[in-house]
Design a protein around this motif. Structure first.
Motif, PDB file in Angstrom:
ATOM      1  N   LEU A 196     -35.439 -15.147 -13.464  1.00  0.00           N
ATOM      2  CA  LEU A 196     -36.496 -15.562 -14.137  1.00  0.00           C
ATOM      3  C   LEU A 196     -37.831 -14.704 -14.148  1.00  0.00           C
ATOM      4  CD1 LEU A 196     -36.754 -19.357 -14.456  1.00  0.00           C
ATOM      5  CD2 LEU A 196     -35.722 -17.676 -16.285  1.00  0.00           C
ATOM      6  N   CYS A 197     -38.126 -14.081 -13.151  1.00  0.00           N
ATOM      7  CA  CYS A 197     -38.866 -13.161 -12.757  1.00  0.00           C
ATOM      8  C   CYS A 197     -38.466 -11.583 -13.426  1.00  0.00           C
ATOM      9  CB  CYS A 197     -39.109 -12.992 -11.270  1.00  0.00           C
ATOM     10  SG  CYS A 197     -40.255 -14.061 -10.272  1.00  0.00           S
ATOM     11  N   ARG A 198     -37.353 -11.455 -13.374  1.00  0.00           N
ATOM     12  CA  ARG A 198     -36.939 -10.305 -14.058  1.00  0.00           C
ATOM     13  C   ARG A 198     -36.932 -10.072 -15.432  1.00  0.00           C
ATOM     14  NH1 ARG A 198     -31.904 -10.560 -10.379  1.00  0.00           N
ATOM     15  NH2 ARG A 198     -30.669 -10.898 -12.348  1.00  0.00           N
ATOM     16  N   VAL A 199     -36.750 -11.610 -16.013  1.00  0.00           N
ATOM     17  CA  VAL A 199     -37.050 -11.823 -17.200  1.00  0.00           C
ATOM     18  C   VAL A 199     -38.149 -11.485 -17.834  1.00  0.00           C
ATOM     19  CG1 VAL A 199     -37.101 -13.379 -19.320  1.00  0.00           C
ATOM     20  CG2 VAL A 199     -35.017 -13.431 -17.701  1.00  0.00           C
ATOM     21  N   VAL A 200     -39.276 -12.028 -17.021  1.00  0.00           N
ATOM     22  CA  VAL A 200     -40.678 -11.752 -17.361  1.00  0.00           C
ATOM     23  C   VAL A 200     -41.106 -10.235 -17.150  1.00  0.00           C
ATOM     24  CG1 VAL A 200     -43.174 -12.215 -16.279  1.00  0.00           C
ATOM     25  CG2 VAL A 200     -41.279 -14.053 -16.491  1.00  0.00           C
ATOM     26  N   LYS A 229     -41.101  -8.463 -20.358  1.00  0.00           N
ATOM     27  CA  LYS A 229     -41.657  -9.530 -21.586  1.00  0.00           C
ATOM     28  C   LYS A 229     -42.227  -8.515 -22.733  1.00  0.00           C
ATOM     29  CE  LYS A 229     -46.249  -8.897 -19.479  1.00  0.00           C
ATOM     30  NZ  LYS A 229     -46.965  -9.500 -18.509  1.00  0.00           N
ATOM     31  N   GLU A 230     -42.407  -7.242 -22.869  1.00  0.00           N
ATOM     32  CA  GLU A 230     -42.759  -6.553 -23.836  1.00  0.00           C
ATOM     33  C   GLU A 230     -41.490  -6.253 -24.672  1.00  0.00           C
ATOM     34  OE1 GLU A 230     -45.694  -5.531 -24.286  1.00  0.00           O
ATOM     35  OE2 GLU A 230     -46.238  -6.441 -22.335  1.00  0.00           O
ATOM     36  N   GLU A 231     -40.350  -6.450 -24.367  1.00  0.00           N
ATOM     37  CA  GLU A 231     -39.158  -6.488 -25.126  1.00  0.00           C
ATOM     38  C   GLU A 231     -38.595  -7.819 -25.687  1.00  0.00           C
ATOM     39  OE1 GLU A 231     -36.880  -4.168 -22.100  1.00  0.00           O
ATOM     40  OE2 GLU A 231     -39.113  -3.460 -22.006  1.00  0.00           O
ATOM     41  N   ASN A 232     -38.715  -8.941 -24.777  1.00  0.00           N
ATOM     42  CA  ASN A 232     -38.082  -9.912 -25.039  1.00  0.00           C
ATOM     43  C   ASN A 232     -39.184 -11.276 -25.480  1.00  0.00           C
ATOM     44  OD1 ASN A 232     -39.284 -11.033 -22.601  1.00  0.00           O
ATOM     45  ND2 ASN A 232     -37.431 -10.417 -21.478  1.00  0.00           N
ATOM     46  N   ARG A 233     -40.121 -10.780 -25.225  1.00  0.00           N
ATOM     47  CA  ARG A 233     -41.661 -11.643 -25.553  1.00  0.00           C
ATOM     48  C   ARG A 233     -41.539 -12.905 -24.612  1.00  0.00           C
ATOM     49  NH1 ARG A 233     -40.564 -11.522 -31.934  1.00  0.00           N
ATOM     50  NH2 ARG A 233     -38.794 -12.951 -30.977  1.00  0.00           N
ATOM     51  N   MET A 234     -41.295 -12.741 -23.535  1.00  0.00           N
ATOM     52  CA  MET A 234     -40.991 -13.936 -22.518  1.00  0.00           C
ATOM     53  C   MET A 234     -42.089 -13.792 -21.450  1.00  0.00           C
ATOM     54  SD  MET A 234     -39.046 -16.192 -23.909  1.00  0.00           S
ATOM     55  CE  MET A 234     -38.842 -17.508 -22.546  1.00  0.00           C
ATOM     56  N   SER A 235     -43.195 -14.121 -21.667  1.00  0.00           N
ATOM     57  CA  SER A 235     -44.281 -13.847 -20.542  1.00  0.00           C
ATOM     58  C   SER A 235     -44.002 -15.231 -19.512  1.00  0.00           C
ATOM     59  CB  SER A 235     -45.538 -14.300 -21.103  1.00  0.00           C
ATOM     60  OG  SER A 235     -45.799 -15.454 -21.674  1.00  0.00           O
ATOM     61  N   VAL A 236     -44.779 -15.179 -18.543  1.00  0.00           N
ATOM     62  CA  VAL A 236     -44.583 -16.433 -17.445  1.00  0.00           C
ATOM     63  C   VAL A 236     -44.850 -17.724 -18.209  1.00  0.00           C
ATOM     64  CG1 VAL A 236     -45.884 -17.225 -15.393  1.00  0.00           C
ATOM     65  CG2 VAL A 236     -45.288 -14.602 -15.617  1.00  0.00           C
ATOM     66  N   GLN A 237     -46.167 -17.718 -18.999  1.00  0.00           N
ATOM     67  CA  GLN A 237     -46.243 -18.840 -19.843  1.00  0.00           C
ATOM     68  C   GLN A 237     -45.076 -19.407 -20.624  1.00  0.00           C
ATOM     69  OE1 GLN A 237     -48.265 -15.928 -19.893  1.00  0.00           O
ATOM     70  NE2 GLN A 237     -49.987 -16.737 -18.471  1.00  0.00           N
ATOM     71  N   SER A 238     -44.329 -18.421 -21.191  1.00  0.00           N
ATOM     72  CA  SER A 238     -43.271 -18.643 -22.130  1.00  0.00           C
ATOM     73  C   SER A 238     -42.118 -19.247 -21.267  1.00  0.00           C
ATOM     74  CB  SER A 238     -42.918 -17.454 -23.021  1.00  0.00           C
ATOM     75  OG  SER A 238     -43.811 -17.189 -23.843  1.00  0.00           O
ATOM     76  N   VAL A 239     -41.986 -18.603 -20.385  1.00  0.00           N
ATOM     77  CA  VAL A 239     -40.800 -19.040 -19.327  1.00  0.00           C
ATOM     78  C   VAL A 239     -41.130 -20.520 -18.815  1.00  0.00           C
ATOM     79  CG1 VAL A 239     -39.562 -18.738 -17.250  1.00  0.00           C
ATOM     80  CG2 VAL A 239     -39.898 -16.699 -18.831  1.00  0.00           C
ATOM     81  N   ALA A 240     -42.099 -20.646 -18.491  1.00  0.00           N
ATOM     82  CA  ALA A 240     -42.761 -22.061 -17.946  1.00  0.00           C
ATOM     83  C   ALA A 240     -42.581 -22.948 -18.978  1.00  0.00           C
ATOM     84  CB  ALA A 240     -43.995 -22.073 -17.244  1.00  0.00           C
ATOM     85  N   ILE A 241     -42.900 -22.703 -20.032  1.00  0.00           N
ATOM     86  CA  ILE A 241     -42.832 -23.742 -21.144  1.00  0.00           C
ATOM     87  C   ILE A 241     -41.210 -23.948 -21.626  1.00  0.00           C
ATOM     88  CG2 ILE A 241     -43.082 -24.045 -23.836  1.00  0.00           C
ATOM     89  CD1 ILE A 241     -45.662 -22.497 -23.227  1.00  0.00           C
ATOM     90  N   VAL A 242     -40.347 -23.045 -21.594  1.00  0.00           N
ATOM     91  CA  VAL A 242     -39.093 -23.174 -21.801  1.00  0.00           C
ATOM     92  C   VAL A 242     -38.415 -24.031 -20.797  1.00  0.00           C
ATOM     93  CG1 VAL A 242     -37.142 -21.964 -22.092  1.00  0.00           C
ATOM     94  CG2 VAL A 242     -39.094 -21.185 -23.240  1.00  0.00           C
ATOM     95  N   PHE A 243     -38.783 -23.738 -19.445  1.00  0.00           N
ATOM     96  CA  PHE A 243     -37.931 -24.125 -18.143  1.00  0.00           C
ATOM     97  C   PHE A 243     -38.483 -25.237 -17.455  1.00  0.00           C
ATOM     98  CE2 PHE A 243     -35.576 -20.462 -18.939  1.00  0.00           C
ATOM     99  CZ  PHE A 243     -34.127 -21.015 -18.615  1.00  0.00           C
ATOM    100  N   GLY A 244     -40.068 -25.538 -17.739  1.00  0.00           N
ATOM    101  CA  GLY A 244     -40.996 -26.504 -16.965  1.00  0.00           C
ATOM    102  C   GLY A 244     -40.185 -27.956 -17.041  1.00  0.00           C
TER     103      GLY A 244
END
Length: 136
Positions: free
Chosen positions: A79-83, A86-101
């Motif tokens: 998930l850190c690699r995904v973040v 973030k410029e390409e995939n629009r998955m910021s730390v906050q977005s990943v947290a919302i999806v996986f929390g």
């Protein structure tokens, strides 16, 4: 027992792969953060002192059963690699947290305070992502 061919075209859509991962994690009998640790993580993320909060969350992650800890380490590394992209995939730390929390941390029983828990569940995931090197 199903054998998957990841070269099959249906796996090219990253949303399918991510959906399958989330579904797998959601259908575990016990979440990645065991029910016994849920309230402890929620209490830890509420600690006002950032240094104490960080140590407490790190200690909680270290106290997880080995299979949970090791899976969490690999998942959060990914998930850190995904973040990082973030410029390409629009998955910021906050977005990943919302999806996986809510998938990774959930209480043993759903209750009226579910919406309030969700904020803290997301904050826990966000904290672990932001402090991956310190925690693992």
């Amino acid at each position: 027992d199903e054998q998957l061919d990841l070269d099959d075209g249906r796996w090219e859509d990253i949303h399918v792969v991510t959906g399958a991962l989330k579904l797998f994690l959601r259908e575990l009998l016990e979440p990645l953060v065991p029910f016994s640790h849920f309230d402890k993580f929620i209490a830890a993320i509420k600690i006002q002192d950032p240094s104490l909060r960080g140590r407490c969350i790190r200690d909680l992650v270290l106290s997880l059963p080995p299979a949970h800890h090791d899976t969490m380490e690999v998942l959060f590394r990914h998930l850190c690699r995904v973040v990082e992209h973030k410029e390409e995939n629009r998955m910021s730390v906050q977005s990943v947290a919302i999806v996986f929390g809510p998938t990774l941390l959930r209480p043993a029983s759903e209750e009226a305070s579910m919406a309030m828990h969700m904020v803290f569940q997301n904050q826990v995931v966000e904290h672990i992502l932001n402090n991956y090197g310190y925690i693992f």
